[in-house]
Design a protein around this motif. Structure first.
Motif, mmCIF file in Angstrom:
data_model
loop_
_atom_site.group_PDB
_atom_site.id
_atom_site.type_symbol
_atom_site.label_atom_id
_atom_site.label_comp_id
_atom_site.label_asym_id
_atom_site.label_seq_id
_atom_site.Cartn_x
_atom_site.Cartn_y
_atom_site.Cartn_z
ATOM 1 N N LEU A 1 -21.983 -21.574 -24.551
ATOM 2 C CA LEU A 1 -20.923 -23.076 -23.782
ATOM 3 C C LEU A 1 -20.672 -23.269 -25.375
ATOM 4 O O LEU A 1 -19.819 -24.033 -25.054
ATOM 5 N N ALA A 2 -21.664 -23.746 -26.522
ATOM 6 C CA ALA A 2 -21.447 -24.534 -27.260
ATOM 7 C C ALA A 2 -20.085 -23.503 -28.247
ATOM 8 O O ALA A 2 -19.251 -24.548 -27.812
ATOM 9 N N LEU A 3 -20.224 -22.284 -28.142
ATOM 10 C CA LEU A 3 -19.255 -21.624 -28.677
ATOM 11 C C LEU A 3 -17.676 -21.869 -27.747
ATOM 12 O O LEU A 3 -16.549 -22.590 -28.659
ATOM 13 N N LEU A 4 -17.838 -21.644 -26.887
ATOM 14 C CA LEU A 4 -16.310 -21.874 -25.597
ATOM 15 C C LEU A 4 -16.116 -23.734 -26.453
ATOM 16 O O LEU A 4 -14.967 -23.916 -25.888
ATOM 17 N N SER A 5 -16.665 -24.543 -26.054
ATOM 18 C CA SER A 5 -16.710 -25.917 -26.280
ATOM 19 C C SER A 5 -16.080 -26.103 -27.764
ATOM 20 O O SER A 5 -15.468 -26.820 -27.996
ATOM 21 N N ALA A 6 -16.864 -25.720 -28.801
ATOM 22 C CA ALA A 6 -16.604 -25.741 -29.952
ATOM 23 C C ALA A 6 -14.729 -24.917 -29.956
ATOM 24 O O ALA A 6 -13.445 -26.436 -31.192
ATOM 25 N N LEU A 7 -14.323 -24.517 -29.655
ATOM 26 C CA LEU A 7 -13.092 -23.598 -29.642
ATOM 27 C C LEU A 7 -12.143 -24.623 -28.570
ATOM 28 O O LEU A 7 -10.492 -24.859 -29.427
ATOM 29 N N CYS A 8 -12.458 -25.169 -27.648
ATOM 30 C CA CYS A 8 -12.003 -25.797 -26.626
ATOM 31 C C CYS A 8 -11.304 -27.278 -27.472
ATOM 32 O O CYS A 8 -10.457 -27.583 -27.232
ATOM 33 N N LEU A 9 -12.040 -28.257 -28.379
ATOM 34 C CA LEU A 9 -11.882 -29.099 -28.991
ATOM 35 C C LEU A 9 -10.958 -29.173 -29.856
ATOM 36 O O LEU A 9 -10.535 -29.953 -30.758
ATOM 37 N N THR A 10 -10.613 -27.390 -30.858
ATOM 38 C CA THR A 10 -10.509 -27.334 -31.839
ATOM 39 C C THR A 10 -8.955 -27.356 -31.063
ATOM 40 O O THR A 10 -7.649 -27.700 -31.695
ATOM 41 N N LEU A 11 -8.970 -26.752 -29.220
ATOM 42 C CA LEU A 11 -7.776 -26.636 -29.065
ATOM 43 C C LEU A 11 -6.830 -27.788 -28.968
ATOM 44 O O LEU A 11 -5.917 -28.398 -29.003
ATOM 45 N N LEU A 12 -7.881 -29.459 -28.766
ATOM 46 C CA LEU A 12 -8.110 -30.096 -28.025
ATOM 47 C C LEU A 12 -7.374 -31.040 -28.730
ATOM 48 O O LEU A 12 -6.272 -32.212 -28.541
ATOM 49 N N LEU A 13 -7.634 -30.969 -30.085
ATOM 50 C CA LEU A 13 -7.287 -31.977 -31.057
ATOM 51 C C LEU A 13 -5.627 -31.082 -31.075
ATOM 52 O O LEU A 13 -5.226 -32.393 -31.697
ATOM 53 N N LEU A 14 -5.276 -30.100 -31.805
ATOM 54 C CA LEU A 14 -3.620 -29.898 -31.692
ATOM 55 C C LEU A 14 -2.951 -30.231 -30.195
ATOM 56 O O LEU A 14 -2.377 -30.622 -30.617
ATOM 57 N N ALA A 15 -3.970 -30.185 -29.032
ATOM 58 C CA ALA A 15 -2.669 -31.417 -28.038
ATOM 59 C C ALA A 15 -2.671 -32.503 -27.968
ATOM 60 O O ALA A 15 -1.410 -33.282 -27.827
ATOM 61 N N LEU A 16 -3.958 -32.642 -28.464
ATOM 62 C CA LEU A 16 -3.724 -34.790 -29.324
ATOM 63 C C LEU A 16 -2.309 -34.856 -29.591
ATOM 64 O O LEU A 16 -1.429 -35.354 -29.960
ATOM 65 N N ALA A 17 -2.391 -33.931 -30.827
ATOM 66 C CA ALA A 17 -1.483 -34.608 -31.778
ATOM 67 C C ALA A 17 0.488 -34.306 -31.698
ATOM 68 O O ALA A 17 1.720 -35.228 -31.607
ATOM 69 N N LEU A 18 -0.046 -32.967 -30.402
ATOM 70 C CA LEU A 18 1.253 -32.617 -29.365
ATOM 71 C C LEU A 18 1.645 -33.984 -28.617
ATOM 72 O O LEU A 18 2.398 -33.275 -27.834
ATOM 73 N N ALA A 19 0.724 -33.974 -27.965
ATOM 74 C CA ALA A 19 1.229 -35.319 -26.616
ATOM 75 C C ALA A 19 2.805 -35.685 -27.052
ATOM 76 O O ALA A 19 2.495 -36.677 -27.601
ATOM 77 N N PRO A 20 3.492 -35.725 -25.574
ATOM 78 C CA PRO A 20 4.138 -36.495 -25.667
ATOM 79 C C PRO A 20 4.575 -37.612 -25.102
ATOM 80 O O PRO A 20 5.242 -38.628 -25.369
ATOM 81 N N ASP A 21 3.020 -38.381 -24.384
ATOM 82 C CA ASP A 21 3.770 -39.513 -23.853
ATOM 83 C C ASP A 21 1.970 -39.822 -23.467
ATOM 84 O O ASP A 21 1.004 -39.110 -23.936
#
Length: 399
Positions: free
Chosen positions: A91-111
């Motif tokens: 769960l820790a590794l999966l959460s850490a990877l998801c947080l990495t992807l969410l950081l990129l998603a926040l940068a690319l959020a259109p609105d």
């Protein structure tokens, strides 16, 4: 593959540490703590840029920040199920990877609506990683009978510092949030890879009784409720220094604008330093005494600052809060984890609730009277932690 040449090129002392099972697991779990602090501070450092890019008002920024907290609180019923199904390591590794992807998603959020969804998901993943990594830290202490939780929490602060330094450098190089978050994502991937090989397999805690509820759930015990109270008020005390110390120095103590940020620096620096030594204090005096005396010191130091007035007294008081609060949350997490994953998830959620509820409460009191009375609430919160500490089953001193 270059795994073995890289390992062979490491210094002998570091290679010896990696052969030590305790040190190897300690390094892996520390990487998780560091990654959480790094991820949080990375996006927090670019809030002004995100505000400008999305054209947000101050109120909308406040809601955006609250969305992450709401997600973390909402993760409470989900986390125990995931821990039992996946194990804390996975769960820790999966959460850490998801947080990495969410950081990129926040940068690319259109609105703004998409950014809100990203932040809610970020809060859920933070809640999952927070519980999983603290469960790993407690398992490490239990398996090897060595205190290390305070040092692990110090690496969270180190991750935040690393993120701040990276943000400063990236700001000087480019104004692009996407470029900054891309570099940060690469750092997070490296930290997750470092954590991957040293995490521990879960062992069912003796205190957790699956048969107590048909659905796997049970009402929290009285001890767990005391832990929740200690965690909530402890995070109110800890978080208030970051939110209000600079304003107190500037508007109440009448410091210069250049000196006002020193409140955060003194508090944070003392907390990191204390956490490096707090595991030794825990071994010598026991978790209960460390929390009792530490929270009492925080209350007394802050009360001294508020009653005395002036910049010097304020800095001394803030340093006392950092020293006194340093071991509170690590010790409470250890005690909660020994009660089982459900207790740990509830206590972690209450910590997030304290962080969410504290700033508005202090602001309400300050607007109704003054910031001195607002920070007086913080001193009172530290007293509550001391009282709660007398009702919790703590890890005894080992020496």
């Amino acid at each position: 593959m270059c795994v073995f040449p890289v390992r062979d090129s490491l210094p002998d002392s570091l290679r010896g540490s990696l052969r030590d099972p305790f040190r190897r697991s300690q390094l892996a779990i520390a990487a998780l703590f560091c990654s959480l602090g790094f991820q949080y501070a990375t996006w927090a450092a670019r809030i002004p840029a995100i505000k400008a890019e999305l054209g947000l008002t101050a109120a909308e920024v406040g809601v955006l920040l609250m969305a992450a907290g709401i997600g973390a609180v909402a993760s409470f019923p989900l986390v125990p199920v995931l821990v039992k199904r996946l194990g804390s390591a996975r769960l820790a590794l999966l959460s850490a990877l998801c947080l990495t992807l969410l950081l990129l998603a926040l940068a690319l959020a259109p609105d703004y609506p998409v950014a809100l969804l990203v932040m809610v998901a970020d809060g859920v993943c933070v809640g999952c990683l927070n519980v999983a990594m603290n469960a790993q830290g407690t398992a490490l202490e239990t398996r090897y009978e060595r205190n290390t939780m305070a040092r692990l929490h110090a690496t969270f602060s180190a991750g935040s510092l690393l993120a701040a330094l990276l943000a400063s450098g990236m700001n000087a190089a480019t104004s692009s949030v996407t470029a900054h978050f891309g570099v940060a994502a690469a750092v997070l991937v490296l930290l997750t890879a470092l954590a991957r090989s040293g995490l521990l397999e879960d062992e069912a805690p003796a205190a957790e009784k699956p048969s107590s509820s048909r659905a796997g759930w049970s009402l929290p015990s009285r001890v767990t409720l005391w832990m929740c109270c200690a965690m909530a008020f402890g995070t109110v005390t800890e978080g208030a220094m970051n939110d209000w110390s600079a304003l107190y120095l500037r508007e109440v103590a009448k410091s210069t604008a250049e000196l006002a940020p020193m409140g955060i620096a003194v508090f944070s620096g003392m907390m990191v330093l204390a956490r490096l030594f707090a595991d030794g204090w825990r071994s010598r005096w026991g978790d209960g005494r460390v929390v009792l005396l530490g929270s009492a010191l925080a209350a007394a130091g802050l009360a001294f600052a508020l009653l005395s007035g002036g910049v010097a007294a304020a800095l001394v008081g803030f340093a006392c809060v950092g020293l006194g609060c340093a071991a509170v949350t690590p010790c409470v997490y250890v005690a909660a984890a020994k009660q089982g994953s459900q207790a740990l998830a509830l206590v972690a959620a209450m910590g997030t609730t304290g962080l969410l509820a504290g700033p508005p409460l202090i602001g309400f009191v300050a607007s109704s009277s003054s910031l001195v009375w607002g920070l007086g609430v913080v001193a009172a919160a530290a007293v509550v932690v001391s009282l709660c500490s007398t009702r919790i089953q703590w890890t005894p001193a080992s020496g």
